[in-house]
Motif scaffolding. Structure first.
Motif, PDB file in Angstrom:
ATOM      1  N   ALA A   1      30.685 -16.809  30.621  1.00 50.17           N
ATOM      2  CA  ALA A   1      29.077 -15.879  31.117  1.00 50.17           C
ATOM      3  C   ALA A   1      28.266 -17.455  30.953  1.00 50.17           C
ATOM      4  O   ALA A   1      27.577 -17.118  30.909  1.00 50.17           O
ATOM      5  CB  ALA A   1      29.237 -15.279  29.583  1.00 50.17           C
TER       6      ALA A   1
ATOM      7  N   GLN B   1      24.978 -20.192  34.834  1.00 47.25           N
ATOM      8  CA  GLN B   1      25.661 -18.440  34.610  1.00 47.25           C
ATOM      9  C   GLN B   1      25.990 -18.172  36.216  1.00 47.25           C
ATOM     10  O   GLN B   1      25.370 -18.193  37.270  1.00 47.25           O
ATOM     11  CB  GLN B   1      24.862 -17.547  34.211  1.00 47.25           C
ATOM     12  CG  GLN B   1      24.517 -17.989  33.020  1.00 47.25           C
ATOM     13  CD  GLN B   1      23.366 -17.147  32.229  1.00 47.25           C
ATOM     14  OE1 GLN B   1      22.688 -16.964  32.547  1.00 47.25           O
ATOM     15  NE2 GLN B   1      23.946 -16.288  31.877  1.00 47.25           N
TER      16      GLN B   1
ATOM     17  N   ASP C   1      26.728 -12.403  37.678  1.00 43.99           N
ATOM     18  CA  ASP C   1      27.394 -10.965  37.019  1.00 43.99           C
ATOM     19  C   ASP C   1      27.596 -11.581  35.243  1.00 43.99           C
ATOM     20  O   ASP C   1      27.844 -10.153  34.306  1.00 43.99           O
ATOM     21  CB  ASP C   1      28.936 -10.162  36.583  1.00 43.99           C
ATOM     22  CG  ASP C   1      29.905 -11.380  36.386  1.00 43.99           C
ATOM     23  OD1 ASP C   1      29.726 -12.752  36.972  1.00 43.99           O
ATOM     24  OD2 ASP C   1      30.764 -11.023  36.832  1.00 43.99           O
ATOM     25  N   ALA C   2      26.282 -12.710  35.047  1.00 46.62           N
ATOM     26  CA  ALA C   2      26.686 -12.795  33.104  1.00 46.62           C
ATOM     27  C   ALA C   2      25.733 -12.082  32.830  1.00 46.62           C
ATOM     28  O   ALA C   2      24.731 -11.848  33.037  1.00 46.62           O
ATOM     29  CB  ALA C   2      26.436 -13.915  33.096  1.00 46.62           C
ATOM     30  N   PRO C   3      25.256 -11.618  31.227  1.00 45.26           N
ATOM     31  CA  PRO C   3      24.444 -11.587  30.589  1.00 45.26           C
ATOM     32  C   PRO C   3      23.527 -12.287  30.703  1.00 45.26           C
ATOM     33  O   PRO C   3      23.163 -13.362  31.024  1.00 45.26           O
ATOM     34  CB  PRO C   3      25.159 -11.252  28.789  1.00 45.26           C
ATOM     35  CG  PRO C   3      26.412 -11.744  29.119  1.00 45.26           C
ATOM     36  CD  PRO C   3      26.957 -12.508  30.900  1.00 45.26           C
ATOM     37  N   VAL C   4      22.641 -11.643  31.342  1.00 46.78           N
ATOM     38  CA  VAL C   4      20.810 -12.335  30.652  1.00 46.78           C
ATOM     39  C   VAL C   4      21.403 -12.617  29.594  1.00 46.78           C
ATOM     40  O   VAL C   4      21.159 -12.373  28.434  1.00 46.78           O
ATOM     41  CB  VAL C   4      19.698 -11.186  31.137  1.00 46.78           C
ATOM     42  CG1 VAL C   4      18.127 -11.456  30.578  1.00 46.78           C
ATOM     43  CG2 VAL C   4      19.943 -10.201  32.353  1.00 46.78           C
ATOM     44  N   ILE C   5      20.443 -13.919  29.819  1.00 51.24           N
ATOM     45  CA  ILE C   5      20.054 -14.367  28.601  1.00 51.24           C
ATOM     46  C   ILE C   5      18.570 -14.849  27.691  1.00 51.24           C
ATOM     47  O   ILE C   5      17.270 -15.238  29.241  1.00 51.24           O
ATOM     48  CB  ILE C   5      20.270 -16.251  28.149  1.00 51.24           C
ATOM     49  CG1 ILE C   5      22.252 -16.233  28.634  1.00 51.24           C
ATOM     50  CG2 ILE C   5      19.322 -17.138  27.432  1.00 51.24           C
ATOM     51  CD1 ILE C   5      22.372 -17.884  29.031  1.00 51.24           C
TER      52      ILE C   5
ATOM     53  N   HIS D   1      17.133 -15.329  36.029  1.00 54.28           N
ATOM     54  CA  HIS D   1      18.873 -15.866  35.024  1.00 54.28           C
ATOM     55  C   HIS D   1      19.940 -14.806  36.992  1.00 54.28           C
ATOM     56  O   HIS D   1      18.267 -14.560  38.313  1.00 54.28           O
ATOM     57  CB  HIS D   1      19.284 -13.575  34.992  1.00 54.28           C
ATOM     58  CG  HIS D   1      20.251 -12.614  35.126  1.00 54.28           C
ATOM     59  ND1 HIS D   1      21.150 -13.564  33.662  1.00 54.28           N
ATOM     60  CD2 HIS D   1      21.028 -12.188  35.701  1.00 54.28           C
ATOM     61  CE1 HIS D   1      22.385 -12.786  33.919  1.00 54.28           C
ATOM     62  NE2 HIS D   1      22.135 -12.023  35.343  1.00 54.28           N
TER      63      HIS D   1
ATOM     64  N   SER E   1      22.423 -13.461  23.739  1.00 50.75           N
ATOM     65  CA  SER E   1      22.580 -12.325  25.447  1.00 50.75           C
ATOM     66  C   SER E   1      21.983 -11.173  24.894  1.00 50.75           C
ATOM     67  O   SER E   1      22.272 -11.217  23.661  1.00 50.75           O
ATOM     68  CB  SER E   1      23.166 -13.053  26.355  1.00 50.75           C
ATOM     69  OG  SER E   1      24.592 -12.483  25.403  1.00 50.75           O
ATOM     70  N   GLU E   2      22.079 -10.567  26.344  1.00 50.12           N
ATOM     71  CA  GLU E   2      22.791  -9.048  26.147  1.00 50.12           C
ATOM     72  C   GLU E   2      24.166  -8.902  25.365  1.00 50.12           C
ATOM     73  O   GLU E   2      24.222  -7.702  25.200  1.00 50.12           O
ATOM     74  CB  GLU E   2      22.381  -8.832  27.509  1.00 50.12           C
ATOM     75  CG  GLU E   2      21.233  -8.377  27.347  1.00 50.12           C
ATOM     76  CD  GLU E   2      21.257  -8.186  29.330  1.00 50.12           C
ATOM     77  OE1 GLU E   2      19.420  -7.340  30.024  1.00 50.12           O
ATOM     78  OE2 GLU E   2      22.251  -8.031  29.974  1.00 50.12           O
ATOM     79  N   GLY E   3      25.041 -10.128  25.616  1.00 52.50           N
ATOM     80  CA  GLY E   3      26.095  -9.555  25.511  1.00 52.50           C
ATOM     81  C   GLY E   3      26.110 -10.720  23.976  1.00 52.50           C
ATOM     82  O   GLY E   3      27.650 -10.317  23.486  1.00 52.50           O
TER      83      GLY E   3
END
Length: 264
Positions: free
Chosen positions: A52, A73, A76-80, A105, A127-129
């Motif tokens: 990610a 990134q 497809d990585a989560p937005v930071i 992003h 991040s979103e993750g």
């Protein structure tokens, strides 16, 4: 002839293998991080970033006062939303806190930092993750106390000058390089004539805007290099220029609109 060639190839392989292994330079356990973690993260335990978020930095720094740190990134990585860059063994370990807009992003961002001694350099991302962490171990010494690269009078005369280079435009994104003239004195360097320490004087706040949209903001410390350089990619919204606003620890304010050339 064949025997000599085989011998040369064997020697080359022996020397090449360690270089490849060192190039991966993962984070190392121990050091100051155990004492720093709570101050930076509180009770939060970050997850390994995995694919990610990646941080690339040289295993052996060519110049300890100008160590490149490159954060990337995949699409497809989560937005930071926010990222903290930490140089564990520096006198002031938090090099920068960076706030990011969705237009940044997927992240492709590089800056240069000082490294005072062998140290982990780590990025901690909100991040979103969840909270993610990644980093690299860098061998460098003396970066925070390294003599300034330019004469003090020249550095002050050019302080606040900015330049923007458009490096690439593709698929709705732009890659640019922002250069800012500033001595960014760490407070650990000595005047070569008086041998007295030069007081700390550095860019502590930086904002980069694309029209009405702020792309990113950096709260910097003494670990950011002299004459800061930022390479970054962003989603182009059609604005003709980037507006850069910076302040330093002596209350100076620098603001400039930098045209985006070659809009095509």
């Amino acid at each position: 002839m064949r025997r000599a060639l085989a011998s040369c190839l064997t020697v080359a392989m022996l020397f090449a293998a360690p270089v490849h292994a060192e190039a991966e330079n993962p984070l190392r356990a121990g050091g100051s991080w155990d004492d720093l973690a709570y101050d930076i993260l509180g009770d939060v335990t970050p997850e390994p970033a995995g694919d990610a978020l990646a941080l690339d930095a040289p295993f052996r720094a060519y110049d300890p006062a100008l160590v490149p740190v490159h954060l990337t990134q995949p699409p497809d990585a989560p937005v930071i939303g926010e990222l903290v860059l930490v140089v564990d063994e520096n006198p002031a370990p938090v090099a920068a806190t960076i706030r990011l807009s969705p237009a940044m992003h997927p992240l492709d961002f590089e800056m240069r930092v000082r490294v005072e001694q062998y140290s982990n350099i780590r990025a901690i991302a909100e991040s979103e993750g969840g909270t993610l962490m990644t980093g690299r171990f860098v061998r460098a010494t003396g970066g925070c106390a390294a003599p300034a690269g330019r004469d003090a009078a020249e550095a002050l005369a050019q302080m606040g000058r900015m330049r923007l280079l458009s490096l690439q435009k593709a698929d709705g994104y732009r890659q640019v390089r922002l250069m800012i003239r500033h001595p960014n004195y760490s407070g650990l360097q000595r005047d070569q004539r008086t041998l007295l320490n030069i007081p700390a004087h550095f860019v502590d706040q930086l904002e980069v805007w694309q029209g009405e949209e702020m792309l990113f903001a950096v709260e910097g410390g003494i670990s950011v290099s002299e004459d800061p350089v930022y390479d970054f990619r962003f989603r182009d919204n059609g604005a003709p220029a980037l507006r850069v606003v910076a302040t330093d620890t002596r209350g100076n304010r620098f603001e400039q609109d930098l045209p985006l050339e070659g809009r095509g």
